[in-house]
Design a protein around this motif. Structure first.
Motif, PDB file in Angstrom:
ATOM      1  N   MET A  17       0.868  -5.139 -17.421  1.00  0.00           N
ATOM      2  CA  MET A  17       0.484  -3.849 -16.847  1.00  0.00           C
ATOM      3  C   MET A  17      -0.371  -4.054 -15.596  1.00  0.00           C
ATOM      4  O   MET A  17      -0.224  -3.329 -14.603  1.00  0.00           O
ATOM      5  CB  MET A  17      -0.256  -3.004 -17.886  1.00  0.00           C
ATOM      6  N   HIS A  18      -1.248  -5.047 -15.649  1.00  0.00           N
ATOM      7  CA  HIS A  18      -2.093  -5.340 -14.488  1.00  0.00           C
ATOM      8  C   HIS A  18      -1.245  -5.789 -13.302  1.00  0.00           C
ATOM      9  O   HIS A  18      -1.442  -5.318 -12.169  1.00  0.00           O
ATOM     10  CB  HIS A  18      -3.098  -6.429 -14.852  1.00  0.00           C
ATOM     11  N   MET A  19      -0.289  -6.666 -13.555  1.00  0.00           N
ATOM     12  CA  MET A  19       0.583  -7.127 -12.471  1.00  0.00           C
ATOM     13  C   MET A  19       1.422  -5.967 -11.944  1.00  0.00           C
ATOM     14  O   MET A  19       1.662  -5.856 -10.736  1.00  0.00           O
ATOM     15  CB  MET A  19       1.478  -8.262 -12.963  1.00  0.00           C
ATOM     16  N   GLY A  20       1.862  -5.103 -12.857  1.00  0.00           N
ATOM     17  CA  GLY A  20       2.621  -3.933 -12.427  1.00  0.00           C
ATOM     18  C   GLY A  20       1.819  -3.051 -11.482  1.00  0.00           C
ATOM     19  O   GLY A  20       2.326  -2.582 -10.461  1.00  0.00           O
ATOM     20  N   THR A  21       0.548  -2.852 -11.813  1.00  0.00           N
ATOM     21  CA  THR A  21      -0.331  -2.069 -10.944  1.00  0.00           C
ATOM     22  C   THR A  21      -0.493  -2.740  -9.585  1.00  0.00           C
ATOM     23  O   THR A  21      -0.487  -2.070  -8.536  1.00  0.00           O
ATOM     24  CB  THR A  21      -1.710  -1.899 -11.608  1.00  0.00           C
ATOM     25  N   MET A  22      -0.635  -4.062  -9.589  1.00  0.00           N
ATOM     26  CA  MET A  22      -0.784  -4.813  -8.342  1.00  0.00           C
ATOM     27  C   MET A  22       0.414  -4.601  -7.418  1.00  0.00           C
ATOM     28  O   MET A  22       0.252  -4.305  -6.230  1.00  0.00           O
ATOM     29  CB  MET A  22      -0.948  -6.312  -8.640  1.00  0.00           C
ATOM     30  N   ILE A  23       1.613  -4.738  -7.966  1.00  0.00           N
ATOM     31  CA  ILE A  23       2.789  -4.639  -7.103  1.00  0.00           C
ATOM     32  C   ILE A  23       3.088  -3.192  -6.712  1.00  0.00           C
ATOM     33  O   ILE A  23       3.619  -2.937  -5.624  1.00  0.00           O
ATOM     34  CB  ILE A  23       4.031  -5.311  -7.717  1.00  0.00           C
ATOM     35  N   GLU A  24       2.729  -2.236  -7.571  1.00  0.00           N
ATOM     36  CA  GLU A  24       2.849  -0.832  -7.182  1.00  0.00           C
ATOM     37  C   GLU A  24       2.004  -0.564  -5.935  1.00  0.00           C
ATOM     38  O   GLU A  24       2.455   0.076  -4.977  1.00  0.00           O
ATOM     39  CB  GLU A  24       2.384   0.082  -8.319  1.00  0.00           C
ATOM     40  N   GLU A  25       0.761  -1.066  -5.958  1.00  0.00           N
ATOM     41  CA  GLU A  25      -0.135  -0.873  -4.822  1.00  0.00           C
ATOM     42  C   GLU A  25       0.398  -1.587  -3.581  1.00  0.00           C
ATOM     43  O   GLU A  25       0.304  -1.047  -2.459  1.00  0.00           O
ATOM     44  CB  GLU A  25      -1.530  -1.399  -5.169  1.00  0.00           C
ATOM     45  N   GLN A  26       0.962  -2.777  -3.777  1.00  0.00           N
ATOM     46  CA  GLN A  26       1.512  -3.513  -2.644  1.00  0.00           C
ATOM     47  C   GLN A  26       2.646  -2.736  -1.977  1.00  0.00           C
ATOM     48  O   GLN A  26       2.708  -2.627  -0.747  1.00  0.00           O
ATOM     49  CB  GLN A  26       2.031  -4.887  -3.107  1.00  0.00           C
ATOM     50  N   ILE A  27       3.546  -2.197  -2.798  1.00  0.00           N
ATOM     51  CA  ILE A  27       4.682  -1.450  -2.255  1.00  0.00           C
ATOM     52  C   ILE A  27       4.214  -0.169  -1.570  1.00  0.00           C
ATOM     53  O   ILE A  27       4.648   0.176  -0.460  1.00  0.00           O
ATOM     54  CB  ILE A  27       5.703  -1.125  -3.357  1.00  0.00           C
ATOM     55  N   GLN A  28       3.306   0.560  -2.219  1.00  0.00           N
ATOM     56  CA  GLN A  28       2.829   1.808  -1.636  1.00  0.00           C
ATOM     57  C   GLN A  28       2.133   1.561  -0.295  1.00  0.00           C
ATOM     58  O   GLN A  28       2.324   2.314   0.668  1.00  0.00           O
ATOM     59  CB  GLN A  28       1.891   2.511  -2.618  1.00  0.00           C
ATOM     60  N   LYS A  29       1.345   0.498  -0.232  1.00  0.00           N
ATOM     61  CA  LYS A  29       0.676   0.160   1.031  1.00  0.00           C
ATOM     62  C   LYS A  29       1.690  -0.298   2.079  1.00  0.00           C
ATOM     63  O   LYS A  29       1.538   0.001   3.270  1.00  0.00           O
ATOM     64  CB  LYS A  29      -0.368  -0.932   0.792  1.00  0.00           C
ATOM     65  N   ALA A  30       2.727  -1.014   1.635  1.00  0.00           N
ATOM     66  CA  ALA A  30       3.761  -1.472   2.566  1.00  0.00           C
ATOM     67  C   ALA A  30       4.490  -0.281   3.188  1.00  0.00           C
ATOM     68  O   ALA A  30       4.835  -0.303   4.380  1.00  0.00           O
ATOM     69  CB  ALA A  30       4.750  -2.385   1.856  1.00  0.00           C
ATOM     70  N   VAL A  31       4.709   0.753   2.390  1.00  0.00           N
ATOM     71  CA  VAL A  31       5.353   1.971   2.900  1.00  0.00           C
ATOM     72  C   VAL A  31       4.475   2.620   3.964  1.00  0.00           C
ATOM     73  O   VAL A  31       4.946   3.005   5.047  1.00  0.00           O
ATOM     74  CB  VAL A  31       5.633   2.968   1.753  1.00  0.00           C
ATOM     75  N   VAL A  32       3.183   2.740   3.656  1.00  0.00           N
ATOM     76  CA  VAL A  32       2.243   3.352   4.610  1.00  0.00           C
ATOM     77  C   VAL A  32       2.194   2.538   5.905  1.00  0.00           C
ATOM     78  O   VAL A  32       2.259   3.088   7.008  1.00  0.00           O
ATOM     79  CB  VAL A  32       0.833   3.457   3.994  1.00  0.00           C
ATOM     80  N   ALA A  33       2.080   1.214   5.760  1.00  0.00           N
ATOM     81  CA  ALA A  33       2.013   0.347   6.939  1.00  0.00           C
ATOM     82  C   ALA A  33       3.272   0.478   7.784  1.00  0.00           C
ATOM     83  O   ALA A  33       3.199   0.552   9.023  1.00  0.00           O
ATOM     84  CB  ALA A  33       1.806  -1.107   6.513  1.00  0.00           C
ATOM     85  N   PHE A  34       4.417   0.536   7.124  1.00  0.00           N
ATOM     86  CA  PHE A  34       5.690   0.638   7.841  1.00  0.00           C
ATOM     87  C   PHE A  34       5.812   1.972   8.574  1.00  0.00           C
ATOM     88  O   PHE A  34       6.150   2.015   9.768  1.00  0.00           O
ATOM     89  CB  PHE A  34       6.853   0.465   6.861  1.00  0.00           C
ATOM     90  N   MET A  35       5.519   3.059   7.884  1.00  0.00           N
ATOM     91  CA  MET A  35       5.679   4.380   8.481  1.00  0.00           C
ATOM     92  C   MET A  35       4.699   4.591   9.639  1.00  0.00           C
ATOM     93  O   MET A  35       5.025   5.223  10.641  1.00  0.00           O
ATOM     94  CB  MET A  35       5.487   5.475   7.422  1.00  0.00           C
ATOM     95  N   LYS A  36       3.486   4.061   9.508  1.00  0.00           N
ATOM     96  CA  LYS A  36       2.449   4.256  10.529  1.00  0.00           C
ATOM     97  C   LYS A  36       2.388   3.104  11.535  1.00  0.00           C
ATOM     98  O   LYS A  36       1.562   3.127  12.448  1.00  0.00           O
ATOM     99  CB  LYS A  36       1.078   4.425   9.857  1.00  0.00           C
TER     100      LYS A  36
END
Length: 215
Positions: A17-36
């Protein structure tokens, strides 16, 4: 001995679950970085990929210890095997977050030549698939896992829309070809994330099927 085994099995679930949270945050931040086109955030995401790799090794070690500690029953073996497969897919999702961030940096100097609606939709859908697949594991929810697998078709259709749009853009203006290729690569990474989220859901079903039979 079984009590200790169950404690370690619970630790395994918590680390997943901890690793899942880590990669969720990574993907969400990657989306923000890409769009902006945020290169600073993109670099942070790439640096953080080593944390995901360390967590993968930690979970693998727990799995090996569980297998060596005592003779697990069939249900335990399926749970541990599923966890080892899931963590591999999770690590690859983390890699794709870093890949998207690398592409973000690569094309940051040029304004996007088209609206990224379909890519943004793909990103949103893949994050949801990932979150739901991990939640299905936590909740031991087979029906939720099956629904996630069906949703992969949505990602595939969105990818085809992105591909069609970018090809049309190249035909209209050949000078856009290089960026169009880069954007297509980003869309492909999101498609792969959807595939890995589907794999996680399939491993959830694999583990739960055995429990149902032995019930």
């Amino acid at each position: 001995m079984r009590t200790k085994f169950d404690e370690q099995l619970n630790q395994l679930n918590q680390e997943l679950m901890h690793m899942g949270t880590m990669i969720e945050e990574q993907i969400q931040k990657a989306v923000v970085a890409f769009m902006k086109q945020d290169t600073e955030l993109a670099r942070i995401i790439m640096d953080n990929d080593t944390d995901v790799d360390r967590e993968e090794k930690k979970i693998e070690n727990i799995c090996f210890n569980l297998l060596m500690q005592q003779q697990p029953v069939a249900r335990d073996l399926r749970t541990i095997s599923a966890a080892m497969k899931m963590v591999t897919d999770m690590e690859r999702i983390g890699d794709h977050a870093a890949d998207i961030s690398e592409m973000t940096i690569l094309i940051a100097d040029n304004t996007y030549v088209k609206q990224l609606d379909h890519i943004q939709k793909m990103a949103s859908e893949t994050v949801q698939m990932l979150m739901k697949s991990i939640q299905a594991y936590v909740d031991k929810d087979m029906e939720a896992a099956k629904a996630i697998i069906k949703n992969d078709d949505v990602i595939d259709e969105l990818f085809l829309e992105v591909k069609k749009d970018l090809i049309a853009m190249i035909h209209a203006n050949a000078d856009c070809g290089e960026q169009a290729t880069d954007l297509l690569m980003v869309a492909k990474y999101f498609e792969r994330i959807g595939d890995h989220a589907t794999n996680i859901a399939e491993w959830v079903i694999f583990a739960l099927d055995d429990k149902n039979r032995e019930g």
